[in-house]
Enzyme design. Sequence first.
Site, short mmCIF file in Angstrom:
data_model
loop_
_atom_site.label_atom_id
_atom_site.label_comp_id
_atom_site.label_asym_id
_atom_site.label_seq_id
_atom_site.Cartn_x
_atom_site.Cartn_y
_atom_site.Cartn_z
N GLU A 1 8.28 -13.42 -12.61
CA GLU A 1 7.62 -12.18 -12.18
C GLU A 1 7.04 -11.41 -13.35
O GLU A 1 5.96 -10.85 -13.27
CB GLU A 1 8.66 -11.22 -11.56
CG GLU A 1 9.10 -11.55 -10.18
CD GLU A 1 10.13 -10.52 -9.73
OE1 GLU A 1 9.78 -9.75 -8.84
OE2 GLU A 1 11.25 -10.47 -10.27
N ASN B 1 -1.62 0.87 5.99
CA ASN B 1 -0.77 -0.13 5.37
C ASN B 1 -0.37 -1.11 6.46
O ASN B 1 -0.04 -0.69 7.56
CB ASN B 1 0.48 0.54 4.76
CG ASN B 1 1.46 -0.48 4.20
OD1 ASN B 1 1.07 -1.59 3.86
ND2 ASN B 1 2.71 -0.12 4.12
N LYS C 1 13.15 -13.42 -12.34
CA LYS C 1 12.76 -12.27 -13.17
C LYS C 1 11.73 -12.70 -14.22
O LYS C 1 10.76 -12.00 -14.46
CB LYS C 1 13.96 -11.65 -13.91
CG LYS C 1 14.93 -10.84 -13.11
CD LYS C 1 14.46 -9.45 -12.75
CE LYS C 1 13.81 -9.43 -11.40
NZ LYS C 1 14.64 -9.41 -10.24
N ARG D 1 4.83 0.70 -5.97
CA ARG D 1 4.83 -0.24 -4.84
C ARG D 1 3.91 -1.43 -5.10
O ARG D 1 4.01 -2.44 -4.41
CB ARG D 1 4.38 0.49 -3.57
CG ARG D 1 5.33 1.59 -3.14
CD ARG D 1 4.73 2.43 -2.03
NE ARG D 1 4.65 1.72 -0.77
CZ ARG D 1 5.60 1.68 0.14
NH1 ARG D 1 6.73 2.31 -0.07
NH2 ARG D 1 5.45 1.02 1.27
N HIS E 1 20.23 -35.25 -11.09
CA HIS E 1 19.55 -35.75 -9.89
C HIS E 1 18.04 -35.49 -9.95
O HIS E 1 17.37 -35.55 -8.92
CB HIS E 1 20.18 -35.11 -8.65
CG HIS E 1 21.64 -35.42 -8.53
ND1 HIS E 1 22.11 -36.63 -8.13
CD2 HIS E 1 22.73 -34.67 -8.85
CE1 HIS E 1 23.43 -36.63 -8.16
NE2 HIS E 1 23.84 -35.44 -8.60
N CYS F 1 0.82 -1.22 0.00
CA CYS F 1 0.00 0.00 0.00
C CYS F 1 0.85 1.26 0.00
O CYS F 1 1.89 1.32 0.64
CB CYS F 1 -0.89 0.02 1.22
SG CYS F 1 -1.84 -1.47 1.45
C1 F6R Z 1 12.21 -9.31 -7.24
C2 F6R Z 1 12.05 -8.42 -6.11
C3 F6R Z 1 11.79 -9.03 -4.77
C4 F6R Z 1 12.62 -8.28 -3.70
C5 F6R Z 1 12.26 -8.81 -2.30
C6 F6R Z 1 13.08 -8.13 -1.22
O1 F6R Z 1 12.39 -8.61 -8.43
O2 F6R Z 1 12.10 -7.23 -6.24
O3 F6R Z 1 12.08 -10.38 -4.76
O4 F6R Z 1 13.97 -8.48 -3.96
O5 F6R Z 1 10.90 -8.59 -2.06
O6 F6R Z 1 12.86 -6.76 -1.21
P1 F6R Z 1 13.87 -5.80 -0.47
O7 F6R Z 1 15.18 -5.86 -1.17
O8 F6R Z 1 13.24 -4.44 -0.55
O9 F6R Z 1 13.98 -6.29 0.95
#
Ligand code: F6R
Length: 606
Positions: free
Chosen positions: A488, A102, A485, A27, A504, A2
């Site tokens: 996602e 949030n 990546k 976000r 394996h 949020c």
């Molecule tokens: C993947 C991604 C997430 C963040 C994870 C940790 O592209 O962005 O996997 O790496 O949520 O976030 P931080 O680094 O902000 O703790």
Amino acid sequence: MCGIVGYTGKALALSPVLEGLRRLEYRGYDSAGIALVVKKGEPLWIEKRAGKLSNLEDSLADTHPDAHSGIGHTRWATHGGPTDTNAHPHLDNEGKLALIHNGIIENYVELRAILEKRGHVFKSETDTESVVHLLSDARKEHKGDLAAAMRDVCGQLRGSFTLLAIHSDEPGRIVGARRNSPLVVGVGDGENFLASDVSAFISHTKHALELGQDEVVDITDSKITVTDLSGKVLKPREYEISWDASAAERGGFPHFMLKEIYEQPKSIADTLIGRTAGLDTEITAGINLEGISKVVIIACGTAYHAGLVGKYAIEKWASVPVDVELASEYRYREPSVDKSTLVIPISQSGETMDTLMAMRYARTHGARVFAVCNTNGSTIPRESDAVLYTHAGPEIAVASTKAFTAQLIAMYLIALHLGSVRGVIDKKFVSEIGIELAQLPAKVEQILETVEPLRELTRKFKDSGSMLFLGRNVGYPTALEGALKLKELAYMHAEGFAGGELKHGPIALIDQGTAVIAVMPTSTSPLYEKMASNVQEVKARGAVVIAIGDVDLESAAHNIRIPSSHDFLQPVLAVVPLQVIAYEMAVARGNDVDQPRNLAKSVTVE
Ligand code: F6R
């Protein structure tokens, strides 16, 4: 997760609140809403809509409420689906008090039962709505003092929260509170802001105040008061934001992600500045790095992959055992930690709940904590003994790219520093690696200049059901990152494997035409031939192999060349084509690149 914005000042509030929400879109969210105080004592003006912010903006066309204070919210659904009704703000039954939130209120079920017995009527399925009714009652008990009511309510809540509230009896006043969830104050001239992070108000002011745990903030256009939950007035830390507004804008790129991929030469160079010969005492002053028997790296997602690469470098250069832990697993396992343990939390946002909680666990058990973080003033660095900031600048796209390569750099710098402190490596070695590190920005630049054919190649695999990624040594976490990546962004099945593990089990997945991306070790590495054999094994079973390496691999169907480097530094280079593949695949499949479905940038709930 949020996004939260509050504005009070001379401008018509709708505009800075909407602008803040737009800047917080990265976000991740699935509905949005705004509440404004238009007329003292009258019900609040409120609009909220499921879906993208543009839905809300469309419903507001030609609307200019005469309001100088208000709050806005982008919601990432936890309790109740992403509907108009569940969107924030939530109102009390008089429609004069509005609240945005949030986090998660863990005791909302019991609160709701109590409040319904008292006659409050609930409209949504959210945990948040309990808080607005509770706050409404508390405000009456505190004779209309919203800040006192907020302190009282926070004492009754379990869970994590950032809360902002306005009441139409007090136009111009916004009250906020935070526990385990971010909230910053933007200090303007005749106007003030509250937000989840500074990007919401960065085009208005660069002067910010940091809020601590369980603190309540009360703002008008000319006054900011911060207290603890007992009402004691506190002096928050002030700081200047070094990012500028343009850094948080797309600058001609079609997506933030592509812009951020192309920013990597700069973000790597910025993270290295002044550090290749060793970390200065300003960074390490708060932490004693002598007598460490074990290093534990704690992180989530992409940051966890940076930690896995860090393990190779720290174990080799500093000769100390390293565990790399998924924060969400570590925090509930009661692992053994003591004062000879060095804990390294890695986090772009500095607000990831699991990482924060895991780090707190370790700290209360005596560990020394040396954070790696990209966000100045966020909670993780604040609660650490020392912090090495990555200077990647604001990362807006949900999928992490430049923060990852900056985290890798931080891992190498820490490994070199620990190795020096422990007497394992000498100055000559540090300076040799320092020279290699300093060459990385130009090498990444070189990759980016020749990336067009890779984009074209990627489009050919657009309709593939799955892609597999192989790597060995530091190439293994790189493969994991490439697969993450792609999942996602392309919403495609993707998995990363260690080359040696293939036989394996995973090799059973290989079929005619299966796309396999092989992250080759550097051609001088003793592991090069081993990996080349793994490629032969999948090729023999029908795989189409794309090899990423510093020389061409004959058995591969396609070769993506990257410059050669020191073995351990290679992930910084090899990950760039992987990021481009994921980006291009998302575009080709028509996906939302910067805000992939179901994901949030800053995961502030567990
Ligand atoms: C993947 C991604 C997430 C963040 C994870 C940790 O592209 O962005 O996997 O790496 O949520 O976030 P931080 O680094 O902000 O703790």
